[in-house]
Design a protein around this motif. Structure first.
Motif, short mmCIF file in Angstrom:
data_model
loop_
_atom_site.label_atom_id
_atom_site.label_comp_id
_atom_site.label_asym_id
_atom_site.label_seq_id
_atom_site.Cartn_x
_atom_site.Cartn_y
_atom_site.Cartn_z
N GLY A 11 0.80 -1.22 0.00
CA GLY A 11 0.00 0.00 0.00
C GLY A 11 0.83 1.27 0.00
N SER A 66 -5.91 -6.11 3.53
CA SER A 66 -6.46 -7.09 2.58
C SER A 66 -6.78 -8.33 3.38
N GLU A 212 -4.24 0.88 1.32
CA GLU A 212 -5.42 0.18 0.84
C GLU A 212 -5.20 -1.21 0.28
N THR A 213 -4.02 -1.54 -0.13
CA THR A 213 -3.87 -2.62 -1.08
C THR A 213 -2.60 -3.41 -0.85
N THR A 229 -3.53 -8.25 -7.31
CA THR A 229 -3.76 -7.16 -6.37
C THR A 229 -4.95 -7.52 -5.50
N THR A 231 -7.39 -6.08 -1.88
CA THR A 231 -7.61 -4.98 -0.94
C THR A 231 -8.83 -5.21 -0.07
N SER A 245 -8.48 -1.87 -7.36
CA SER A 245 -7.76 -3.14 -7.22
C SER A 245 -8.34 -4.28 -8.05
N GLY A 251 -6.04 -1.13 -11.48
CA GLY A 251 -5.16 -1.56 -10.41
C GLY A 251 -4.24 -2.70 -10.76
N SER A 261 1.07 -3.63 -10.74
CA SER A 261 0.08 -3.55 -9.67
C SER A 261 0.15 -2.18 -9.05
N THR A 263 -1.53 0.96 -6.25
CA THR A 263 -2.08 1.18 -4.92
C THR A 263 -2.18 2.68 -4.67
#
Length: 343
Positions: A11, A66, A212-213, A229, A231, A245, A251, A261, A263
């Motif tokens: 992230g 995630s 987030e990811t 990916t 999230t 994502s 994403g 990928s 984020t």
């Protein structure tokens, strides 16, 4: 250059005041994933298998946002998203609105390989998971929940990364609208809620924002690229919100040239079709991988904050971000390995 290569991320957008022990824990997790992936690639594993394997590791550990570490929606529920893409044939799979599946990235791969579709969401995705459940695929019915709450909220009620309790977070977020600039919190709910740095991600102060990811990109020894990916989405997001994502081209993207990928601020990434744009810049402008990543970050985000990891078919690794830090790591066949957070 050549050979296999891996990059992972946890992230973009990190509080500069994140305790040293938390920074060290993040680096250990990313380094452990790189070691697992390197061992698999040395044994001849394909890129698509390695990206799924490493994103599963990141989903299973609650540190990042995630899988088991997912953020909560405005209703206090979890809606997870994931996607996966295989570069050589550009097959892809994605899921959104997942609540009961332990590893959404693996469900996304099942969508890719065992359905006529590329994307399933909410109840349809949950139904597909149940249909796919078998002795050989026990991940499908592994439940994240205990008494209707995610595992990491049971007991002391503290949210991921040890930053702030969910009730305190809800108290604060009632005063805060996404995309509205606010420097400080007028309420007082304890020392964990001192949000006065002025740095924001997705309209949230960096102190409460959870990156987030998670994501992984791999090129294997055959030159095949893959990306995945996953999230838990935005803290306090509206139910039904879908970010970048699970969106192929936004994403996640992989083709015969590279795998990417992303984020960060999902809406900005979606508008930029950021992952596909990196590949397109390489293809149509003839730029090298790192140049393409730099160009996309600088020219395509329209003021949004994001980070990118990428690998090329030639074994190159690249990353870039314009946010306040990005959890990341990479490893290559020639023995190079690094993990980092800051610029």
């Amino acid at each position: 250059m050549g050979g296999w290569a891996i990059a992972v991320h946890g992230g973009a957008g990190v509080d500069s005041r994140l305790p040293e022990e938390r920074q060290a824990a993040a680096k250990r997790l990313l380094a452990g994933c790189l070691e697992i992936g390197a061992d698999a690639l040395r044994s001849g594993a394909m890129a698509i298998d390695v990206v799924e394997m490493l994103v599963r590791e990141l989903e299973t550990d609650p540190f990042f946002n995630s899988g088991r570490g997912s953020a909560l929606t405005a209703r206090g529920t979890v809606e997870m998203e994931a996607s996966i893409m295989n570069g050589p044939d550009r097959r892809c799979g994605a899921v959104s609105g997942i609540t009961t599946v332990k590893n959404p990235v693996s469900l996304a791969r099942r969508v890719m390989e065992f359905s006529p579709h590329s994307y399933l969401a909410f109840q349809g995705a949950e139904d597909f998971a149940i249909e796919q459940a078998s002795y050989e695929n026990p991940f499908i019915l592994d439940r994240l929940f205990n008494g209707g709450l995610p595992i990491w909220t049971v007991g002391d009620g503290f949210a991921k990364n040890g930053h702030v309790g969910f009730r305190d977070c809800k108290f604060y977020l009632k005063q805060f609208d996404y995309r509205v600039a606010t420097d400080t919190c007028s309420g007082s709910v304890g020392p964990a809620m001192s949000f006065d740095t002025g740095i924001q991600m997705n309209g949230l102060p960096i102190s409460v924002y959870a990156p987030e990811t998670v994501g992984c990109v791999v090129v294997d020894s055959t030159g095949g690229c893959a990306a995945a990916t996953s999230t838990g989405g935005l803290m306090n997001k509206k139910c039904g919100r879908i970010g970048d994502s699970p969106l192929i081209g936004a994403g996640t993207y992989a083709c015969d040239l590279c795998a990417v990928s992303c984020t960060g601020e999902g809406e900005a990434i979606i508008r930029a079709t950021l992952a596909r744009d990196v590949a397109a810049i390489m293809e149509y402008k003839g730029l090298a991988l790192q140049e393409a990543v730099n160009y996309a970050i600088k020219e395509r985000l329209d003021g949004g904050k994001a980070g990118v990891i990428a690998v090329s078919k030639d074994g190159e690794v690249a990353y870039g971000f314009n946010s306040n830090g990005m959890f990341r790591g990479c490893a290559t066949e020639d023995g190079f390995m690094e993990v980092g957070i800051w610029e």
